[in-house]
Scaffold this active site. Structure first.
Site, PDB file in Angstrom:
ATOM      1  N   LEU A   1       1.418 -26.574  83.602  1.00  0.00           N
ATOM      2  CA  LEU A   1       0.820 -27.679  82.838  1.00  0.00           C
ATOM      3  C   LEU A   1      -0.418 -27.149  82.136  1.00  0.00           C
ATOM      4  O   LEU A   1      -1.292 -26.590  82.801  1.00  0.00           O
ATOM      5  CB  LEU A   1       0.361 -28.796  83.779  1.00  0.00           C
ATOM      6  CG  LEU A   1       1.394 -29.609  84.540  1.00  0.00           C
ATOM      7  CD1 LEU A   1       0.674 -30.490  85.559  1.00  0.00           C
ATOM      8  CD2 LEU A   1       2.219 -30.470  83.584  1.00  0.00           C
ATOM      9  N   HIS A   2      -0.495 -27.306  80.835  1.00  0.00           N
ATOM     10  CA  HIS A   2      -1.746 -26.914  80.178  1.00  0.00           C
ATOM     11  C   HIS A   2      -2.035 -27.704  78.900  1.00  0.00           C
ATOM     12  O   HIS A   2      -3.023 -27.463  78.232  1.00  0.00           O
ATOM     13  CB  HIS A   2      -1.749 -25.419  79.855  1.00  0.00           C
ATOM     14  CG  HIS A   2      -0.820 -25.055  78.733  1.00  0.00           C
ATOM     15  ND1 HIS A   2       0.517 -24.875  78.908  1.00  0.00           N
ATOM     16  CD2 HIS A   2      -1.056 -24.873  77.413  1.00  0.00           C
ATOM     17  CE1 HIS A   2       1.080 -24.588  77.761  1.00  0.00           C
ATOM     18  NE2 HIS A   2       0.152 -24.578  76.823  1.00  0.00           N
TER      19      HIS A   2
END
Ligand code: UD1
Length: 370
Positions: free
Chosen positions: A204-205
């Site tokens: 996740l970014h």
């Protein structure tokens, strides 16, 4: 022909490497590599150069982090003298990061021809910084190398002349095909999944998911629940790390394993053996489709629709009940299966090299005229 490549952030490296290798085998081609330094940690940059067998950059602009305006402006002002000094015949830019658009703007104003590798992708969501980067880059590029038919269609709709568009296939898959055999040796991947019979892989970014706690909290809560059914391995991007650690309760830490960002081969090794992938990345949607691993994407839209229509990808958006239902479905053996799209065959870089040589040799090569 003198080709100058611009890379800056992690997802650029696996796209530039195969093109550089293909061009290195061609007669009469000189190459210059510029790293903007957008990504600079050893595990976000150096390890990729080693594992992808890329030459050291001829220039490293060392721009580092900043707001979008600061980062883009800094790349532009530091890149301008480099391209003027180098006088390339064509500049290759990759993907959709700030380094891509910054270099493109500089070249367009100086009339250096630009080729965009991975052109035409659209999420139709201008709140994503990458969508803005894609739109601007494609308007200014002279040669647009697309990965799939939807890319060609998007470009034509935006008024890009068809003679500038070349469907060459998916460049990321070239690196994947070349390095997949090396993944069995990855000690880092084995260490990350040590003790797990099966596991899910999480990344996740996206700023919209990770930059504020209100968005990140429900996602982490859902992942924490999921880790009761299947352990999760989560290589954490530096952007995400800043907001994450206190959100994971201590009782989940055994089965919800946070690790540092991984090298290319190590991440690929983890991915190919995962039961499922949960991500908001663009490239991982494509890699999981190629590998046939069910992928749940925590985004409302994707600029890579072929991974949904043909591949293993399911968009769950911000609906965390849906995410948990989809995980349950996969664990029950009913995960989505898919096919590998056309031209995702490991030969995209050779097609790009052919096109560049044709472009160079044609007297009526597309000029920088619009
Ligand atoms: C960038 C790209 C994104 C891509 C992602 C892959 C843009 C607009 N975004 O996002 O499309 O999916 O790379 O990783 O170009 N940081 C470090 N060390 C590094 C790099 C970053 O600590 O080597 C931290 C810094 O706190 C920085 C933050 O990560 O502020 C974000 O980095 P940045 O380059 O702005 O964007 P990414 O989120 O990495």
């Amino acid at each position: 022909m003198h080709v100058l490549h611009v890379v800056g952030a992690r997802p650029n490296f696996m796209k530039a490497a195969p093109v550089m290798h293909a061009l290195a085998k061609r007669e009469g081609v000189r190459q210059t590599l510029v790293h903007t330094g957008q990504h600079y940690n050893a595990n976000m940059s150096d390890v990729f150069f080693q594992q992808l067998d890329m030459p050291q950059p001829d220039f490293n602009l060392g721009v580092g982090s900043g707001s979008h305006a600061q980062q883009t402006a800094e790349i532009m002002s530091l890149f301008e003298p480099v391209v003027v000094q180098s006088q390339p015949d064509i500049v290759l830019v990759y993907g959709d990061v700030n380094s891509t658009v910054a270099a493109t703007l500089v070249c367009a104003k100086l009339s250096f021809p630009i080729a965009h590798v991975e052109a035409g992708l659209r999420s139709f969501d201008r709140r994503m910084p990458e969508e803005v980067n894609r739109l601007v880059t494609d308007q200014l590029a002279d040669l647009l190398f697309t990965p799939s038919a939807d890319g060609d269609e998007n470009l034509v709709k935006e008024g890009i002349p068809a003679h500038k568009i070349r469907r060459v296939g998916n460049i990321m898959i070239d690196s994947l095909v070349r390095l997949l055999p090396d993944t069995d040796e990855s000690k880092a991947a084995k260490a990350c999944a040590d003790g797990f019979e099966s596991y899910g892989l999480v990344t996740l970014h996206r700023p919209s998911n990770v930059d504020d706690t209100d968005s990140l909290k429900p996602i982490i809560k859902a992942l924490s629940n999921i880790s009761r059914s299947i352990p999760l391995v989560f290589p954490v991007h530096p952007r995400t790390r800043q907001h994450l650690t206190d959100l994971i309760s201590e009782d989940r830490q055994d089965s919800f394993r946070l690790v540092d960002p991984m090298g290319y081969i190590d991440f690929l090794a983890l991915q190919k053996s995962a039961t499922l992938v949960i991500t908001d990345s663009g490239g991982i949607q494509e890699e999981s489709t190629y590998l046939g691993i069910p992928c749940l994407t925590v985004r409302e839209n994707t600029e890579r629709p072929v991974t949904v229509t043909m591949g293993t990808n399911v968009l769950v958006g911000q609906d965390m009940a849906r995410l948990q239902d989809e995980v349950a479905r996969i664990l029950a053996g009913n995960g989505k299966t898919g096919q590998i799209p056309d031209l995702w065959d490991g030969r995209t870089a050779e097609r790009i090299a052919d096109e560049l040589q044709n472009w160079r040799s044609r007297s009526d090569s597309p000029s920088h005229d619009n």
